[in-house]
Design a protein around this motif. Structure first.
Motif, PDB file in Angstrom:
ATOM      1  N   ILE A 278       0.817  -1.213   0.000  1.00  0.00           N
ATOM      2  CA  ILE A 278       0.000   0.000   0.000  1.00  0.00           C
ATOM      3  C   ILE A 278       0.855   1.269   0.000  1.00  0.00           C
ATOM      4  CG2 ILE A 278      -2.024  -1.041   1.065  1.00  0.00           C
ATOM      5  CD1 ILE A 278      -1.085  -0.032   3.754  1.00  0.00           C
ATOM      6  N   GLY A 279       2.152   1.134  -0.217  1.00  0.00           N
ATOM      7  CA  GLY A 279       2.980   2.332  -0.327  1.00  0.00           C
ATOM      8  C   GLY A 279       4.294   2.189   0.400  1.00  0.00           C
ATOM      9  N   GLY A 280       5.256   3.018  -0.007  1.00  0.00           N
ATOM     10  CA  GLY A 280       6.561   2.986   0.646  1.00  0.00           C
ATOM     11  C   GLY A 280       7.481   4.036   0.063  1.00  0.00           C
ATOM     12  N   LYS A 281       8.646   4.172   0.668  1.00  0.00           N
ATOM     13  CA  LYS A 281       9.611   5.180   0.229  1.00  0.00           C
ATOM     14  C   LYS A 281      11.017   4.636   0.391  1.00  0.00           C
ATOM     15  CE  LYS A 281      10.812   9.153  -1.339  1.00  0.00           C
ATOM     16  NZ  LYS A 281      11.935   8.433  -1.978  1.00  0.00           N
ATOM     17  N   THR A 282      11.824   4.826  -0.663  1.00  0.00           N
ATOM     18  CA  THR A 282      13.223   4.406  -0.635  1.00  0.00           C
ATOM     19  C   THR A 282      14.126   5.608  -0.402  1.00  0.00           C
ATOM     20  OG1 THR A 282      13.428   4.711  -3.014  1.00  0.00           O
ATOM     21  CG2 THR A 282      12.762   2.530  -2.256  1.00  0.00           C
ATOM     22  N   GLY A 283      15.385   5.330  -0.086  1.00  0.00           N
ATOM     23  CA  GLY A 283      16.362   6.399   0.064  1.00  0.00           C
ATOM     24  C   GLY A 283      17.774   5.874  -0.050  1.00  0.00           C
ATOM     25  N   PHE A 284      18.689   6.754  -0.401  1.00  0.00           N
ATOM     26  CA  PHE A 284      20.108   6.388  -0.450  1.00  0.00           C
ATOM     27  C   PHE A 284      20.970   7.642  -0.429  1.00  0.00           C
ATOM     28  CE2 PHE A 284      24.113   5.937  -2.705  1.00  0.00           C
ATOM     29  CZ  PHE A 284      24.689   4.886  -2.016  1.00  0.00           C
ATOM     30  N   THR A 285      22.014   7.625   0.392  1.00  0.00           N
ATOM     31  CA  THR A 285      23.159   8.531   0.281  1.00  0.00           C
ATOM     32  C   THR A 285      24.388   7.706   0.640  1.00  0.00           C
ATOM     33  OG1 THR A 285      23.213   9.287   2.598  1.00  0.00           O
ATOM     34  CG2 THR A 285      21.762  10.509   1.071  1.00  0.00           C
ATOM     35  N   ASP A 286      25.563   8.248   0.362  1.00  0.00           N
ATOM     36  CA  ASP A 286      26.785   7.517   0.695  1.00  0.00           C
ATOM     37  C   ASP A 286      26.891   7.262   2.193  1.00  0.00           C
ATOM     38  OD1 ASP A 286      27.562   7.395  -1.948  1.00  0.00           O
ATOM     39  OD2 ASP A 286      28.802   9.199  -1.847  1.00  0.00           O
ATOM     40  N   ASP A 287      26.456   8.221   2.992  1.00  0.00           N
ATOM     41  CA  ASP A 287      26.562   8.069   4.447  1.00  0.00           C
ATOM     42  C   ASP A 287      25.448   7.210   5.031  1.00  0.00           C
ATOM     43  OD1 ASP A 287      28.889   9.526   4.733  1.00  0.00           O
ATOM     44  OD2 ASP A 287      27.863  11.430   5.073  1.00  0.00           O
ATOM     45  N   SER A 288      24.250   7.352   4.503  1.00  0.00           N
ATOM     46  CA  SER A 288      23.119   6.599   5.070  1.00  0.00           C
ATOM     47  C   SER A 288      23.060   5.176   4.538  1.00  0.00           C
ATOM     48  CB  SER A 288      21.807   7.308   4.755  1.00  0.00           C
ATOM     49  OG  SER A 288      21.516   7.216   3.373  1.00  0.00           O
ATOM     50  N   GLN A 289      23.631   4.944   3.372  1.00  0.00           N
ATOM     51  CA  GLN A 289      23.428   3.709   2.616  1.00  0.00           C
ATOM     52  C   GLN A 289      21.941   3.581   2.263  1.00  0.00           C
ATOM     53  OE1 GLN A 289      26.315   1.579   1.569  1.00  0.00           O
ATOM     54  NE2 GLN A 289      26.898   3.690   1.938  1.00  0.00           N
ATOM     55  N   HIS A 290      21.462   2.374   2.049  1.00  0.00           N
ATOM     56  CA  HIS A 290      20.094   2.214   1.548  1.00  0.00           C
ATOM     57  C   HIS A 290      19.090   2.197   2.705  1.00  0.00           C
ATOM     58  CE1 HIS A 290      21.199   1.403  -2.658  1.00  0.00           C
ATOM     59  NE2 HIS A 290      22.300   0.888  -2.132  1.00  0.00           N
TER      60      HIS A 290
END
Length: 422
Positions: A278-290
């Motif tokens: 029903i929904g979601g959100k992805t993210g990535f930066t070098d410091d945060s990783q996935h």
């Protein structure tokens, strides 16, 4: 050793133990907390993105609550499961993760849920929540040159282009546009004001590990969140119809830079390949990783899953989320904690009524921040002073008795010498 001396030594030891018991306990608690590597801050950055600007200092770490929000067990650093539960699936690479029931708030299972990590673009859920609360979906916003110059990923806004808030939310949540995040932040009163609103919303929800420092989730000094907080924020955002309708879209039309429309495709893979997503959100930066947060519904039961600081090899982060959701749906309703329905409220100060006979007694109040009784003067400063005074008194008694015994011994020697005619 004579009985009197043994008694004095025992009293001295008992007083010293009482005087220092509390500090020792505090040190042990601090040592236990120190074993949680990310209790106060995320891991060190791998690049220069979090270096303060010249002349500025990095923000101090957020205060760690005395009691873990959501329950004592959620303060544990490792795997947290209900008794007699099956082990979670293999191949989960996230440094912190959480599974919770969206409706009851029960935390089903977790791994270091209050460990502080970086959110990357999942912080856009918090921005979208503030937007859904404050701005009408049909409100028209004009993009600026500054919006178009943000570090991408970007939807591709046009300087002077006009967009509804609803369209901007689609660009924010489906394709994670950093240009859109900046535009919406400006509409909320400018980036600093938008961040204040985001952080106020997080605090209101009880997300006390979270500090947004950019509206897009790009790393900057002081950024912080936790798997628990991301689950809490997503659950809160889903209560806003504008957010809930947007986050579940697989595609949406968006105004193109050169006229016409372009098609935005949701980068949340679970929408297309996980039953009940029903929904979601992805993210990535070098410091945060996935990073990832998402939800699914089966047989009337809605679960939210959060993964922070994960890897996409050998299994993509959304596939790991799917495995955890399967695991959660197979588990019973029991839990290890709870997603709270709001920030823990401090208890009011309570001052007992005193009679004329006990005005000098210590009064126990309640700390407005922690909700715990504040230590009385005797319990903090007075106890060590009293202990030292007691030790001094006992030492004085010991010296008095020793001097008295010495005088008696001298008298006996003098009597013996007189009897011998010396």
């Amino acid at each position: 050793m004579p009985f009197t001396q043994r008694l004095i030594v025992a009293l001295v030891l008992a007083t010293a133990t009482a005087a220092f018991a509390a500090p020792t306990g505090t040190a042990q608690q601090a040592a236990g907390s120190a074993q949680c590597a990310n209790r106060e801050t995320p891991p060190p950055p791998v690049d220069t993105s979090e270096q303060p600007a010249p002349g500025q200092k990095a923000p101090t770490p957020l205060e760690v609550p005395d009691k873990p929000v959501g329950g004592d067990r959620l303060g544990e650093c490792g795997l947290i499961l209900p008794p007699n539960s099956a082990q979670p699936p293999s191949g989960i690479t996230a440094a912190s993760w959480l599974l919770a029931d969206m409706d009851s708030g029960a935390v089903i299972a977790a791994y270091d849920p209050h460990g502080r990590q970086r959110p990357a673009s999942v912080i856009k859920v918090l921005l979208a929540m503030v937007v859904a609360k404050e701005l009408r979906g049909d409100l028209v916003v004009t993009a600026s040159a500054e919006d178009t110059q943000q570090e991408c990923t970007c939807v591709g806004l046009k300087d002077g282009g006009q967009y509804t808030v609803r369209q901007l939310l689609q660009g924010l949540l489906l394709t994670s546009g950093n240009d859109v995040a900046h535009t919406l932040a400006r509409q909320l009163g400018g980036v600093p004001n938008a961040l204040r609103k985001m952080n106020a919303m997080a605090k209101e929800l009880g997300a006390l590990d979270t500090r947004a420092v950019t509206p897009s989730g790009l790393d900057a000094p002081g950024t912080s969140t936790s798997a628990y907080d991301v689950g809490l924020i997503f659950r809160g955002a889903m209560k806003y119809e504008e957010f809930a309708q947007t986050i579940k879209l697989q595609q949406a039309q968006f105004p193109g830079r050169n006229g016409g429309t372009i098609m935005l495709t949701n980068d949340n893979r679970l929408l297309a390949n996980y039953q009940g997503a029903i929904g979601g959100k992805t993210g990535f930066t070098d410091d945060s990783q996935h990073t990832y947060v998402g939800a699914a519904e089966r047989n009337g039961r809605r679960l939210v899953v959060v993964l922070l600081r994960g890897q996409v090899q050998p299994t993509h982060i959304t596939a790991q989320a799917a495995k955890l959701l399967d695991y959660g749906f197979a588990m019973g309703p029991g839990g290890v904690g709870k997603l709270v329905d709001g920030a823990p409220q401090p208890k009011p100060n309570v001052v007992p009524t005193q009679s004329n006979d006990d005005k000098q007694d210590d009064v126990a109040a309640v700390d407005s921040r922690t909700g715990r009784p504040t230590p009385t003067a005797f319990g903090t400063v007075g106890l060590p002073i009293t202990a030292v005074a007691g030790i001094g008194l006992l030492a004085g008694v010991f010296l008095y008795i020793r001097n008295k015994r010495a005088k008696a011994a001298r008298a006996r020697r003098q009597a013996a010498q007189a009897a011998q005619g010396v």
